[in-house]
Design a protein around this motif. Structure first.
Motif, PDB file in Angstrom:
ATOM      1  N   GLY A 134      -5.088   7.248  -9.596  1.00  0.00           N
ATOM      2  CA  GLY A 134      -4.182   7.252  -8.463  1.00  0.00           C
ATOM      3  C   GLY A 134      -4.449   6.142  -7.464  1.00  0.00           C
ATOM      4  N   PRO A 135      -3.968   6.305  -6.230  1.00  0.00           N
ATOM      5  CA  PRO A 135      -4.090   5.263  -5.206  1.00  0.00           C
ATOM      6  C   PRO A 135      -5.523   4.889  -4.868  1.00  0.00           C
ATOM      7  CG  PRO A 135      -2.442   6.897  -4.563  1.00  0.00           C
ATOM      8  CD  PRO A 135      -3.141   7.448  -5.762  1.00  0.00           C
ATOM      9  N   GLU A 136      -6.486   5.755  -5.185  1.00  0.00           N
ATOM     10  CA  GLU A 136      -7.889   5.411  -4.910  1.00  0.00           C
ATOM     11  C   GLU A 136      -8.359   4.195  -5.690  1.00  0.00           C
ATOM     12  OE1 GLU A 136      -7.939   7.841  -8.614  1.00  0.00           O
ATOM     13  OE2 GLU A 136      -6.921   8.020  -6.676  1.00  0.00           O
ATOM     14  N   THR A 137      -7.572   3.763  -6.675  1.00  0.00           N
ATOM     15  CA  THR A 137      -7.896   2.546  -7.427  1.00  0.00           C
ATOM     16  C   THR A 137      -7.954   1.329  -6.517  1.00  0.00           C
ATOM     17  OG1 THR A 137      -6.725   3.502  -9.306  1.00  0.00           O
ATOM     18  CG2 THR A 137      -7.204   1.167  -9.416  1.00  0.00           C
ATOM     19  N   LEU A 138      -7.165   1.333  -5.445  1.00  0.00           N
ATOM     20  CA  LEU A 138      -7.232   0.257  -4.455  1.00  0.00           C
ATOM     21  C   LEU A 138      -8.496   0.479  -3.639  1.00  0.00           C
ATOM     22  CD1 LEU A 138      -4.251  -0.970  -2.239  1.00  0.00           C
ATOM     23  CD2 LEU A 138      -6.653  -1.275  -1.654  1.00  0.00           C
ATOM     24  N   ARG A 139      -9.486  -0.379  -3.868  1.00  0.00           N
ATOM     25  CA  ARG A 139     -10.812  -0.144  -3.308  1.00  0.00           C
ATOM     26  C   ARG A 139     -11.022  -0.804  -1.952  1.00  0.00           C
ATOM     27  NH1 ARG A 139     -13.882   3.523  -6.295  1.00  0.00           N
ATOM     28  NH2 ARG A 139     -15.680   2.564  -5.306  1.00  0.00           N
ATOM     29  N   ARG A 140     -10.358  -1.957  -1.723  1.00  0.00           N
ATOM     30  CA  ARG A 140     -10.645  -2.678  -0.486  1.00  0.00           C
ATOM     31  C   ARG A 140      -9.558  -3.697  -0.199  1.00  0.00           C
ATOM     32  NH1 ARG A 140     -16.422  -5.649   1.042  1.00  0.00           N
ATOM     33  NH2 ARG A 140     -15.746  -6.523   3.041  1.00  0.00           N
ATOM     34  N   ALA A 156     -10.695   0.667 -11.347  1.00  0.00           N
ATOM     35  CA  ALA A 156     -10.314   1.986 -11.855  1.00  0.00           C
ATOM     36  C   ALA A 156     -11.464   2.583 -12.648  1.00  0.00           C
ATOM     37  CB  ALA A 156      -9.072   1.879 -12.740  1.00  0.00           C
ATOM     38  N   GLY A 157     -11.726   3.865 -12.395  1.00  0.00           N
ATOM     39  CA  GLY A 157     -12.783   4.513 -13.158  1.00  0.00           C
ATOM     40  C   GLY A 157     -13.377   5.683 -12.411  1.00  0.00           C
ATOM     41  N   PRO A 158     -14.474   6.220 -12.940  1.00  0.00           N
ATOM     42  CA  PRO A 158     -15.190   5.707 -14.118  1.00  0.00           C
ATOM     43  C   PRO A 158     -14.453   6.024 -15.414  1.00  0.00           C
ATOM     44  CG  PRO A 158     -16.241   7.698 -13.340  1.00  0.00           C
ATOM     45  CD  PRO A 158     -15.173   7.381 -12.340  1.00  0.00           C
ATOM     46  N   LEU A 159     -14.641   5.126 -16.383  1.00  0.00           N
ATOM     47  CA  LEU A 159     -14.045   5.276 -17.702  1.00  0.00           C
ATOM     48  C   LEU A 159     -15.118   5.696 -18.702  1.00  0.00           C
ATOM     49  CD1 LEU A 159     -11.850   2.155 -17.324  1.00  0.00           C
ATOM     50  CD2 LEU A 159     -10.911   4.329 -18.077  1.00  0.00           C
ATOM     51  N   PRO A 160     -14.733   6.461 -19.734  1.00  0.00           N
ATOM     52  CA  PRO A 160     -15.719   6.908 -20.724  1.00  0.00           C
ATOM     53  C   PRO A 160     -16.194   5.759 -21.597  1.00  0.00           C
ATOM     54  CG  PRO A 160     -13.518   7.540 -21.420  1.00  0.00           C
ATOM     55  CD  PRO A 160     -13.379   6.972 -20.033  1.00  0.00           C
ATOM     56  N   THR A 161     -17.367   5.937 -22.171  1.00  0.00           N
ATOM     57  CA  THR A 161     -17.895   4.911 -23.050  1.00  0.00           C
ATOM     58  C   THR A 161     -17.013   4.729 -24.283  1.00  0.00           C
ATOM     59  OG1 THR A 161     -19.900   4.147 -24.193  1.00  0.00           O
ATOM     60  CG2 THR A 161     -19.329   6.487 -24.403  1.00  0.00           C
ATOM     61  N   VAL A 180       0.837  -1.213   0.000  1.00  0.00           N
ATOM     62  CA  VAL A 180       0.000   0.000   0.000  1.00  0.00           C
ATOM     63  C   VAL A 180       0.865   1.252   0.000  1.00  0.00           C
ATOM     64  CG1 VAL A 180      -1.697   1.318   1.320  1.00  0.00           C
ATOM     65  CG2 VAL A 180      -1.959  -1.162   1.075  1.00  0.00           C
ATOM     66  N   SER A 181       1.978   1.235   0.736  1.00  0.00           N
ATOM     67  CA  SER A 181       2.838   2.417   0.802  1.00  0.00           C
ATOM     68  C   SER A 181       3.504   2.713  -0.533  1.00  0.00           C
ATOM     69  CB  SER A 181       3.908   2.219   1.876  1.00  0.00           C
ATOM     70  OG  SER A 181       4.913   1.300   1.472  1.00  0.00           O
ATOM     71  N   LYS A 182       3.619   1.705  -1.391  1.00  0.00           N
ATOM     72  CA  LYS A 182       4.297   1.883  -2.678  1.00  0.00           C
ATOM     73  C   LYS A 182       3.332   2.009  -3.859  1.00  0.00           C
ATOM     74  CE  LYS A 182       8.310  -0.719  -1.052  1.00  0.00           C
ATOM     75  NZ  LYS A 182       9.040  -2.002  -1.095  1.00  0.00           N
ATOM     76  N   PHE A 183       2.075   1.664  -3.653  1.00  0.00           N
ATOM     77  CA  PHE A 183       1.100   1.682  -4.745  1.00  0.00           C
ATOM     78  C   PHE A 183       0.736   3.114  -5.104  1.00  0.00           C
ATOM     79  CE2 PHE A 183      -3.368   1.636  -6.200  1.00  0.00           C
ATOM     80  CZ  PHE A 183      -3.203   0.887  -7.357  1.00  0.00           C
ATOM     81  N   GLN A 184       0.976   3.497  -6.357  1.00  0.00           N
ATOM     82  CA  GLN A 184       0.714   4.858  -6.815  1.00  0.00           C
ATOM     83  C   GLN A 184      -0.477   4.975  -7.752  1.00  0.00           C
ATOM     84  OE1 GLN A 184       4.661   5.737  -8.452  1.00  0.00           O
ATOM     85  NE2 GLN A 184       5.087   7.007  -6.653  1.00  0.00           N
ATOM     86  N   GLY A 185      -0.974   3.851  -8.267  1.00  0.00           N
ATOM     87  CA  GLY A 185      -2.127   3.898  -9.148  1.00  0.00           C
ATOM     88  C   GLY A 185      -1.921   3.054 -10.386  1.00  0.00           C
ATOM     89  N   VAL A 186      -2.777   3.278 -11.374  1.00  0.00           N
ATOM     90  CA  VAL A 186      -2.740   2.486 -12.601  1.00  0.00           C
ATOM     91  C   VAL A 186      -3.021   3.377 -13.805  1.00  0.00           C
ATOM     92  CG1 VAL A 186      -3.528   0.380 -11.422  1.00  0.00           C
ATOM     93  CG2 VAL A 186      -5.197   1.882 -12.541  1.00  0.00           C
ATOM     94  N   ARG A 187      -2.690   2.848 -14.971  1.00  0.00           N
ATOM     95  CA  ARG A 187      -3.070   3.466 -16.247  1.00  0.00           C
ATOM     96  C   ARG A 187      -3.839   2.412 -17.034  1.00  0.00           C
ATOM     97  NH1 ARG A 187      -0.231   4.172 -21.335  1.00  0.00           N
ATOM     98  NH2 ARG A 187       1.531   3.077 -20.407  1.00  0.00           N
ATOM     99  N   VAL A 188      -5.050   2.760 -17.474  1.00  0.00           N
ATOM    100  CA  VAL A 188      -5.901   1.845 -18.220  1.00  0.00           C
ATOM    101  C   VAL A 188      -5.869   2.259 -19.696  1.00  0.00           C
ATOM    102  CG1 VAL A 188      -8.211   0.884 -18.481  1.00  0.00           C
ATOM    103  CG2 VAL A 188      -7.372   1.512 -16.205  1.00  0.00           C
ATOM    104  N   VAL A 189      -5.445   1.340 -20.548  1.00  0.00           N
ATOM    105  CA  VAL A 189      -5.284   1.632 -21.975  1.00  0.00           C
ATOM    106  C   VAL A 189      -6.332   0.851 -22.766  1.00  0.00           C
ATOM    107  CG1 VAL A 189      -3.714   1.631 -23.940  1.00  0.00           C
ATOM    108  CG2 VAL A 189      -2.814   1.957 -21.622  1.00  0.00           C
TER     109      VAL A 189
END
Length: 214
Positions: free
Chosen positions: A138-144, A158-163, A115-124
């Motif tokens: 960002g780190p809010e991607t870690l939900r639980r 991760a999201g919300p993502l556009p259609t 958790v201390s090292k998790f910075q987030g994700v990129r969704v392609v």
């Protein structure tokens, strides 16, 4: 919920397939992005149910559609959605942790270290095609964080993502860590560690978007 554990032995193969940029990989991505001409109907009740019967929308506190898990890869055009992807598990605590030679965690307990090292994700979306686009989270991607079989698991969305337009697409997740993390479950770096920086966490997951019936 039964977690899905991402192992780094598979990550190396994923990274080669995603990052190499070979003609074969691009051709495959373009094939997956072919348009769907028929009108179909994904489940109107968009709750995503995991293989063990867990309602992921309830588990993660998300009201929009979740895409990514095997049974949750279809949506309607116009919907915003969240990208779900495999969880990450660690040893219970520092007293039980086993690490590769030369690795020193930043936190005593392995999950706290992650958790201390998790910075987030990129969704392609549609990686390797002319329609490729990415969103960074960002780190809010870690939900639980929840236990399973005595081990803590971090679960993500991760999201919300556009259609996306109607048709077949792919979705690839890249994770970012501030430094290398090892889960404390073994001394084998290739099995138990994630690298620092950005790396491919999943392969291109197929998704399909449908037009709604008139």
């Amino acid at each position: 919920m039964r977690p899905t554990r991402m192992r780094t032995a598979a990550l190396a193969a994923v990274a080669v397939a995603v990052l190499a940029g070979t003609g074969a990989a691009q051709a495959q991505a373009q094939t997956q992005a072919r348009p769907v001409t028929q009108v179909a109907v994904p489940p109107v009740d968009h709750n995503c149910i995991s293989p063990d019967g867990t309602n992921l929308n309830t588990f993660l506190g998300i009201s929009e559609r979740i895409m990514g898990p095997p049974a949750c890869r279809e949506a309607f055009v116009g919907e915003q959605w969240y990208r779900g992807f495999p969880s990450w598990g660690t040893a219970t605590g520092g007293d039980d942790a086993r690490y590769p030679r030369g690795y020193t965690p930043a936190r005593f307990d392995p999950m706290d270290d992650f958790v201390s090292k998790f910075q987030g994700v990129r969704v392609v979306s549609d990686i390797g095609t002319a329609r490729e686009q990415s969103r960074t989270f960002g780190p809010e991607t870690l939900r639980r964080i929840a236990p399973f079989d005595g081990l803590p698991f971090a679960t993500f969305a991760a999201g919300p993502l556009p259609t996306l337009p109607a048709g077949r697409h792919t979705s690839t997740v890249f994770m970012r860590l501030s430094a290398e993390h090892c889960d404390g479950l073994s001394r084998r770096r290739e099995v138990s560690c994630l690298p620092g920086g950005e790396f491919a966490y999943t392969g291109p997951t197929p998704l399909t978007l449908f037009l709604k019936n008139a």
